[in-house]
Design a protein around this motif. Structure first.
Motif, PDB file in Angstrom:
ATOM      1  N   ILE A  86     -68.862-137.546  27.077  1.00  0.00           N
ATOM      2  CA  ILE A  86     -68.455-137.783  28.566  1.00  0.00           C
ATOM      3  C   ILE A  86     -67.615-138.475  28.582  1.00  0.00           C
ATOM      4  O   ILE A  86     -67.572-140.035  28.651  1.00  0.00           O
ATOM      5  CB  ILE A  86     -69.551-137.904  29.699  1.00  0.00           C
ATOM      6  N   GLY A  87     -66.336-138.635  29.113  1.00  0.00           N
ATOM      7  CA  GLY A  87     -65.296-139.326  29.286  1.00  0.00           C
ATOM      8  C   GLY A  87     -64.578-140.412  28.459  1.00  0.00           C
ATOM      9  O   GLY A  87     -64.918-139.350  27.081  1.00  0.00           O
ATOM     10  N   LEU A  88     -63.883-141.135  28.593  1.00  0.00           N
ATOM     11  CA  LEU A  88     -63.319-142.108  27.384  1.00  0.00           C
ATOM     12  C   LEU A  88     -63.859-143.720  27.800  1.00  0.00           C
ATOM     13  O   LEU A  88     -63.787-143.574  29.473  1.00  0.00           O
ATOM     14  CB  LEU A  88     -61.929-141.482  27.436  1.00  0.00           C
ATOM     15  N   GLU A  89     -64.340-144.420  26.678  1.00  0.00           N
ATOM     16  CA  GLU A  89     -64.466-145.537  27.062  1.00  0.00           C
ATOM     17  C   GLU A  89     -65.050-146.033  27.968  1.00  0.00           C
ATOM     18  O   GLU A  89     -65.700-146.522  28.915  1.00  0.00           O
ATOM     19  CB  GLU A  89     -64.104-146.533  27.082  1.00  0.00           C
ATOM     20  N   THR A  90     -66.567-145.072  26.937  1.00  0.00           N
ATOM     21  CA  THR A  90     -67.743-144.860  28.249  1.00  0.00           C
ATOM     22  C   THR A  90     -68.819-145.089  28.016  1.00  0.00           C
ATOM     23  O   THR A  90     -69.569-145.465  28.319  1.00  0.00           O
ATOM     24  CB  THR A  90     -68.205-143.321  29.322  1.00  0.00           C
ATOM     25  N   VAL A  91     -68.156-145.596  26.984  1.00  0.00           N
ATOM     26  CA  VAL A  91     -70.511-146.476  26.304  1.00  0.00           C
ATOM     27  C   VAL A  91     -70.159-147.831  26.934  1.00  0.00           C
ATOM     28  O   VAL A  91     -71.508-148.464  26.879  1.00  0.00           O
ATOM     29  CB  VAL A  91     -69.596-146.510  24.743  1.00  0.00           C
ATOM     30  N   GLY A  92     -68.972-148.333  27.298  1.00  0.00           N
ATOM     31  CA  GLY A  92     -69.347-149.423  27.386  1.00  0.00           C
ATOM     32  C   GLY A  92     -69.830-149.547  29.232  1.00  0.00           C
ATOM     33  O   GLY A  92     -70.653-150.750  29.673  1.00  0.00           O
ATOM     34  N   LEU A  93     -70.519-148.654  29.938  1.00  0.00           N
ATOM     35  CA  LEU A  93     -70.803-148.102  31.287  1.00  0.00           C
ATOM     36  C   LEU A  93     -72.503-148.692  30.741  1.00  0.00           C
ATOM     37  O   LEU A  93     -73.477-148.220  31.654  1.00  0.00           O
ATOM     38  CB  LEU A  93     -71.460-146.903  31.863  1.00  0.00           C
ATOM     39  N   ASN A  94     -72.842-148.959  29.334  1.00  0.00           N
ATOM     40  CA  ASN A  94     -74.399-149.006  28.664  1.00  0.00           C
ATOM     41  C   ASN A  94     -75.492-148.198  29.498  1.00  0.00           C
ATOM     42  O   ASN A  94     -76.428-148.442  29.953  1.00  0.00           O
ATOM     43  CB  ASN A  94     -74.846-150.217  29.295  1.00  0.00           C
ATOM     44  N   GLY A  95     -75.065-146.500  30.413  1.00  0.00           N
ATOM     45  CA  GLY A  95     -76.183-145.390  30.138  1.00  0.00           C
ATOM     46  C   GLY A  95     -75.956-145.749  32.042  1.00  0.00           C
ATOM     47  O   GLY A  95     -76.279-144.916  32.244  1.00  0.00           O
ATOM     48  N   ASN A  96     -75.123-146.406  32.530  1.00  0.00           N
ATOM     49  CA  ASN A  96     -75.164-146.597  33.731  1.00  0.00           C
ATOM     50  C   ASN A  96     -74.810-145.357  34.096  1.00  0.00           C
ATOM     51  O   ASN A  96     -73.270-144.723  34.108  1.00  0.00           O
ATOM     52  CB  ASN A  96     -74.521-147.919  34.972  1.00  0.00           C
ATOM     53  N   GLY A  97     -74.862-144.849  35.214  1.00  0.00           N
ATOM     54  CA  GLY A  97     -74.655-143.082  35.841  1.00  0.00           C
ATOM     55  C   GLY A  97     -74.807-142.120  35.299  1.00  0.00           C
ATOM     56  O   GLY A  97     -74.322-140.680  35.654  1.00  0.00           O
ATOM     57  N   PHE A  98     -75.210-141.977  33.918  1.00  0.00           N
ATOM     58  CA  PHE A  98     -75.808-140.837  33.297  1.00  0.00           C
ATOM     59  C   PHE A  98     -77.405-140.897  33.470  1.00  0.00           C
ATOM     60  O   PHE A  98     -78.107-141.520  33.219  1.00  0.00           O
ATOM     61  CB  PHE A  98     -75.256-141.432  31.922  1.00  0.00           C
ATOM     62  N   ASP A  99     -78.046-139.523  34.004  1.00  0.00           N
ATOM     63  CA  ASP A  99     -79.253-138.884  33.638  1.00  0.00           C
ATOM     64  C   ASP A  99     -79.406-138.000  32.737  1.00  0.00           C
ATOM     65  O   ASP A  99     -78.860-137.171  33.208  1.00  0.00           O
ATOM     66  CB  ASP A  99     -79.267-138.640  35.155  1.00  0.00           C
ATOM     67  N   VAL A 100     -79.602-138.643  31.249  1.00  0.00           N
ATOM     68  CA  VAL A 100     -80.653-137.021  30.424  1.00  0.00           C
ATOM     69  C   VAL A 100     -81.212-135.892  30.038  1.00  0.00           C
ATOM     70  O   VAL A 100     -82.213-136.916  31.114  1.00  0.00           O
ATOM     71  CB  VAL A 100     -80.391-137.935  29.588  1.00  0.00           C
ATOM     72  N   LEU A 101     -80.459-135.018  30.749  1.00  0.00           N
ATOM     73  CA  LEU A 101     -82.679-133.986  31.225  1.00  0.00           C
ATOM     74  C   LEU A 101     -83.219-133.760  30.691  1.00  0.00           C
ATOM     75  O   LEU A 101     -84.119-132.842  30.611  1.00  0.00           O
ATOM     76  CB  LEU A 101     -81.275-133.148  32.270  1.00  0.00           C
ATOM     77  N   VAL A 102     -82.662-133.311  28.713  1.00  0.00           N
ATOM     78  CA  VAL A 102     -82.818-132.992  27.286  1.00  0.00           C
ATOM     79  C   VAL A 102     -84.086-134.325  26.421  1.00  0.00           C
ATOM     80  O   VAL A 102     -83.079-135.034  27.013  1.00  0.00           O
ATOM     81  CB  VAL A 102     -81.878-132.450  26.696  1.00  0.00           C
ATOM     82  N   LYS A 103     -84.241-134.183  25.827  1.00  0.00           N
ATOM     83  CA  LYS A 103     -84.719-135.041  24.846  1.00  0.00           C
ATOM     84  C   LYS A 103     -83.889-134.155  23.069  1.00  0.00           C
ATOM     85  O   LYS A 103     -84.313-133.197  23.133  1.00  0.00           O
ATOM     86  CB  LYS A 103     -86.432-134.487  24.581  1.00  0.00           C
ATOM     87  N   GLU A 104     -83.899-135.438  22.151  1.00  0.00           N
ATOM     88  CA  GLU A 104     -83.339-134.516  20.945  1.00  0.00           C
ATOM     89  C   GLU A 104     -84.830-133.656  19.992  1.00  0.00           C
ATOM     90  O   GLU A 104     -85.953-133.870  20.998  1.00  0.00           O
ATOM     91  CB  GLU A 104     -83.700-135.766  19.909  1.00  0.00           C
ATOM     92  N   GLY A 105     -84.182-132.670  19.417  1.00  0.00           N
ATOM     93  CA  GLY A 105     -85.027-132.121  19.014  1.00  0.00           C
ATOM     94  C   GLY A 105     -85.620-130.482  20.005  1.00  0.00           C
ATOM     95  O   GLY A 105     -85.828-129.581  19.679  1.00  0.00           O
ATOM     96  N   GLN A 106     -84.415-130.334  21.275  1.00  0.00           N
ATOM     97  CA  GLN A 106     -84.980-129.719  22.576  1.00  0.00           C
ATOM     98  C   GLN A 106     -83.713-128.443  21.637  1.00  0.00           C
ATOM     99  O   GLN A 106     -82.815-128.385  21.671  1.00  0.00           O
ATOM    100  CB  GLN A 106     -85.144-130.217  23.769  1.00  0.00           C
ATOM    101  N   LYS A 107     -85.062-126.883  22.572  1.00  0.00           N
ATOM    102  CA  LYS A 107     -84.092-125.548  22.027  1.00  0.00           C
ATOM    103  C   LYS A 107     -83.080-126.046  23.147  1.00  0.00           C
ATOM    104  O   LYS A 107     -84.079-126.085  24.867  1.00  0.00           O
ATOM    105  CB  LYS A 107     -85.695-124.881  21.833  1.00  0.00           C
ATOM    106  N   ILE A 108     -81.913-125.207  23.365  1.00  0.00           N
ATOM    107  CA  ILE A 108     -81.224-125.308  24.678  1.00  0.00           C
ATOM    108  C   ILE A 108     -80.784-123.438  24.634  1.00  0.00           C
ATOM    109  O   ILE A 108     -80.220-123.476  23.761  1.00  0.00           O
ATOM    110  CB  ILE A 108     -80.024-126.045  24.616  1.00  0.00           C
ATOM    111  N   LYS A 109     -80.776-123.088  25.706  1.00  0.00           N
ATOM    112  CA  LYS A 109     -79.833-121.998  25.620  1.00  0.00           C
ATOM    113  C   LYS A 109     -78.215-122.180  26.226  1.00  0.00           C
ATOM    114  O   LYS A 109     -78.336-123.073  26.908  1.00  0.00           O
ATOM    115  CB  LYS A 109     -80.272-120.976  26.534  1.00  0.00           C
ATOM    116  N   ALA A 110     -77.398-121.330  26.228  1.00  0.00           N
ATOM    117  CA  ALA A 110     -75.791-121.594  27.001  1.00  0.00           C
ATOM    118  C   ALA A 110     -76.018-121.697  27.805  1.00  0.00           C
ATOM    119  O   ALA A 110     -77.309-120.783  28.738  1.00  0.00           O
ATOM    120  CB  ALA A 110     -75.318-121.081  26.500  1.00  0.00           C
ATOM    121  N   GLY A 111     -76.129-122.701  29.188  1.00  0.00           N
ATOM    122  CA  GLY A 111     -75.712-122.863  30.520  1.00  0.00           C
ATOM    123  C   GLY A 111     -76.813-123.815  30.607  1.00  0.00           C
ATOM    124  O   GLY A 111     -76.755-123.918  32.084  1.00  0.00           O
TER     125      GLY A 111
END
Length: 165
Positions: A86-111
Motif C-alpha cells: 500500500i503506497g510507496l515509502e509507507t514503511v516509515g509510517l510505522n503502521g499509523n493509518g493501517f488497520d489489518v483485518l486478517v491474521k497470518e495463516g487465515q484462509k481468504i476468498k476473493a473479495g
C-alpha cells in the motif's frame, strides 16, 4: 475409472486476479520507485487507490503481514504468491493509518476485506498512494494475460489471468 474420480488433484494452471483496490490501473513500469518499476521483486501491476479499503484479489491464504502493516503477502490455491504494497515509502509510517483485518495463516476468498488504510494520511506523509501488486514467485508463471481496464472496482473487476508453468 475410480482413479479418475478419487485420484485427481486440483490441476488448475490459471489464476484469476481481481482488483484488490478501487481506483486506476498503473502499469508497473510507470510506478515511481525503481524496485517496482524495474520489476526487481517480480512481475505485477499497480493501482492508484480511490479509497482506503483493500480486499483479497484471489482465493488462498494470508502468508505474511508486515509488522508496519503497509504490505501483505498472499498465496493462491495454486501457489501464486502476491505481495500487495500500500503506497510507496509507507514503511516509515510505522503502521499509523493501517488497520489489518486478517491474521497470518487465515484462509481468504476473493473479495474478503484484508485491510483499511487512511488514504489522506498516506497522501500527506508518503511518497505516493500508488500500490503495487507483485507476483513474488514469478518463476512459476508462464504468462500473464492482463485485461484492458483503466478504472477498477475492488473485488469485482477482473484484472488478469495468471498462467503457471
Amino acid at each position: 475409472m475410480l482413479r479418475s474420480i478419487f485420484g485427481k488433484k486440483d490441476k488448475r494452471t490459471v489464476e484469476q486476479l481481481f482488483a484488490p483496490l478501487s481506483g486506476n490501473i498503473i502499469e508497473l513500469e510507470h510506478v515511481p520507485d525503481p524496485v517496482f518499476s524495474q520489476k526487481l521483486m517480480g512481475e505485477g501491476i499497480a493501482i492508484e487507490p480511490a479509497e482506503g479499503k483493500l480486499v483479497a484479489p484471489i482465493d488462498g491464504h494470508v502468508i505474511q503481514i508486515f509488522h508496519t502493516k503497509h504490505a501483505i503477502g498472499l498465496r493462491s490455491e495454486i501457489g501464486i504468491e502476491l505481495l500487495i504494497h500500500i503506497g510507496l515509502e509507507t514503511v516509515g509510517l510505522n503502521g499509523n493509518g493501517f488497520d489489518v483485518l486478517v491474521k497470518e495463516g487465515q484462509k481468504i476468498k476473493a473479495g474478503d476485506p484484508l485491510m483499511t488504510f487512511d488514504l489522506k494520511l498516506i497522501k500527506e506523509k508518503a511518497a505516493s498512494t500508488i500500490s503495487p501488486i507483485i507476483i513474488t514467485n514469478s518463476d512459476i508463471v508462464e504468462r500473464i494475460e492482463r485485461q484492458e481496464v483503466g478504472s477498477v472496482i475492488k473485488g469485482s473487476t477482473h484484472i488478469a489471468n495468471i498462467h503457471t508453468k
